[in-house]
Scaffold this motif. Structure first.
Motif, PDB file in Angstrom:
ATOM      1  N   SER A   3      21.238  -2.308  22.726  1.00 23.05           N
ATOM      2  CA  SER A   3      20.892  -1.539  21.541  1.00 23.05           C
ATOM      3  C   SER A   3      20.826  -2.456  20.335  1.00 23.05           C
ATOM      4  CB  SER A   3      21.955  -0.461  21.316  1.00 23.05           C
ATOM      5  OG  SER A   3      21.761   0.146  20.075  1.00 23.05           O
ATOM      6  N   VAL A   4      19.854  -2.234  19.504  1.00 22.13           N
ATOM      7  CA  VAL A   4      19.700  -3.033  18.290  1.00 22.13           C
ATOM      8  C   VAL A   4      20.895  -2.817  17.379  1.00 22.13           C
ATOM      9  CG1 VAL A   4      18.286  -3.330  16.216  1.00 22.13           C
ATOM     10  CG2 VAL A   4      17.206  -3.033  18.430  1.00 22.13           C
ATOM     11  N   MET A 153      15.307   1.784  12.963  1.00 23.64           N
ATOM     12  CA  MET A 153      15.653   0.940  14.106  1.00 23.64           C
ATOM     13  C   MET A 153      15.677   1.770  15.394  1.00 23.64           C
ATOM     14  SD  MET A 153      15.833  -2.075  12.899  1.00 23.64           S
ATOM     15  CE  MET A 153      16.516  -2.939  14.281  1.00 23.64           C
ATOM     16  N   SER A 154      16.199   2.982  15.304  1.00 20.77           N
ATOM     17  CA  SER A 154      16.219   3.867  16.468  1.00 20.77           C
ATOM     18  C   SER A 154      14.793   4.181  16.912  1.00 20.77           C
ATOM     19  CB  SER A 154      16.962   5.156  16.119  1.00 20.77           C
ATOM     20  OG  SER A 154      16.952   6.034  17.213  1.00 20.77           O
ATOM     21  N   TRP A 159      10.160   3.456  20.478  1.00 21.46           N
ATOM     22  CA  TRP A 159       8.770   3.047  20.595  1.00 21.46           C
ATOM     23  C   TRP A 159       8.628   1.877  21.551  1.00 21.46           C
ATOM     24  CZ3 TRP A 159       6.109  -1.444  19.833  1.00 21.46           C
ATOM     25  CH2 TRP A 159       4.718  -1.353  19.831  1.00 21.46           C
ATOM     26  N   ALA A 160       9.514   0.879  21.434  1.00 18.87           N
ATOM     27  CA  ALA A 160       9.450  -0.304  22.287  1.00 18.87           C
ATOM     28  C   ALA A 160       9.631   0.069  23.758  1.00 18.87           C
ATOM     29  CB  ALA A 160      10.493  -1.330  21.860  1.00 18.87           C
ATOM     30  N   SER A 165       6.697   0.696  28.866  1.00 16.43           N
ATOM     31  CA  SER A 165       6.251   1.456  30.030  1.00 16.43           C
ATOM     32  C   SER A 165       4.715   1.425  30.134  1.00 16.43           C
ATOM     33  CB  SER A 165       6.752   2.896  29.924  1.00 16.43           C
ATOM     34  OG  SER A 165       6.301   3.658  31.007  1.00 16.43           O
ATOM     35  N   ILE A 166       4.052   1.542  28.995  1.00 19.17           N
ATOM     36  CA  ILE A 166       2.579   1.479  28.973  1.00 19.17           C
ATOM     37  C   ILE A 166       2.113   0.092  29.410  1.00 19.17           C
ATOM     38  CG2 ILE A 166       0.561   1.497  27.440  1.00 19.17           C
ATOM     39  CD1 ILE A 166       2.087   3.709  25.823  1.00 19.17           C
ATOM     40  N   VAL A 167       2.739  -0.942  28.877  1.00 16.85           N
ATOM     41  CA  VAL A 167       2.381  -2.321  29.235  1.00 16.85           C
ATOM     42  C   VAL A 167       2.601  -2.540  30.724  1.00 16.85           C
ATOM     43  CG1 VAL A 167       3.014  -4.757  28.912  1.00 16.85           C
ATOM     44  CG2 VAL A 167       2.773  -3.253  26.920  1.00 16.85           C
ATOM     45  N   ASN A 168       3.723  -2.047  31.249  1.00 16.11           N
ATOM     46  CA  ASN A 168       4.013  -2.170  32.674  1.00 16.11           C
ATOM     47  C   ASN A 168       2.912  -1.500  33.494  1.00 16.11           C
ATOM     48  OD1 ASN A 168       5.097  -1.615  35.344  1.00 16.11           O
ATOM     49  ND2 ASN A 168       7.092  -2.192  34.521  1.00 16.11           N
TER      50      ASN A 168
END
Length: 182
Positions: A3-4, A153-154, A159-160, A165-168
């Motif tokens: 977690s950030v 940040m949350s 979003w990340a 998941s989209i990139v994968n």
């Protein structure tokens, strides 16, 4: 995925100090008594430093670095333990002594931050910022900004994760086009 929020205070401190010092030219000038020496920064007037300290206090900047000394003592002890396991008891005892001997040194960070602010803003600008932070809008900013940053940040974490998941999926799709299943 870490977690950030766990790394935000330390990362903020490191990033903030790193950015403040990164683009500065080499060669420090002589600082006034009691001022930290930071390469490339000029000594600041007492009034500019006072205004910078007031701004940092209103922004509760000390919260970023209040645990710096104990954290660095712990990290150093942990590093030394990796190659000196047989000294674990002694290193644990010495860590307490070192932490006590160096307690309060984190205030040097605050003084350095004040000097950076005093170099980035004129005395008049710092005075105007103090006045702004004391205004109703400035007080609202001071009150709500930490929550806004936390929520931002949350959102960035969420979003990340979704974007990863989209990139994968894109990687898998492109690899399928090549006849390879991953």
């Amino acid at each position: 995925m870490k977690s950030v929020f766990r790394i935000l205070p330390a990362a903020g401190l490191a990033l903030g100090l790193g950015l403040a010092l990164a683009g500065l030219p080499a060669g420090a000038q002589q600082a006034a008594p009691g001022q930290p020496t930071i390469p490339g920064l000029k000594p600041a007037s007492p009034a500019a430093l006072a205004a910078a300290r007031e701004i940092l206090a209103m922004k509760n900047a000390a919260a970023m670095y209040q645990a710096a000394v104990p954290n660095i003592v712990q990290q150093t002890k942990d590093t030394l333990l990796q190659t000196n396991l047989n000294y674990q008891k002694d290193l644990n005892e010495v860590a307490v002594i070192v932490a006590q001997n160096l307690a309060g040194r984190e205030k040097e960070i605050g003084e350095g931050m004040a000097l950076v602010y005093a170099n980035e803003f004129t005395e008049q600008e710092l005075t105007a910022l103090v006045a702004f932070y004391k205004s109703p809008l400035g007080q609202k900013l001071l009150m709500n900004e930490p929550r806004a940053i936390q929520m931002s940040m949350s959102y960035m974490n969420q979003w990340a994760q979704q974007f990863a998941s989209i990139v994968n999926g894109e990687f898998r799709s492109e690899m399928r086009k090549r006849g390879k299943q991953i």
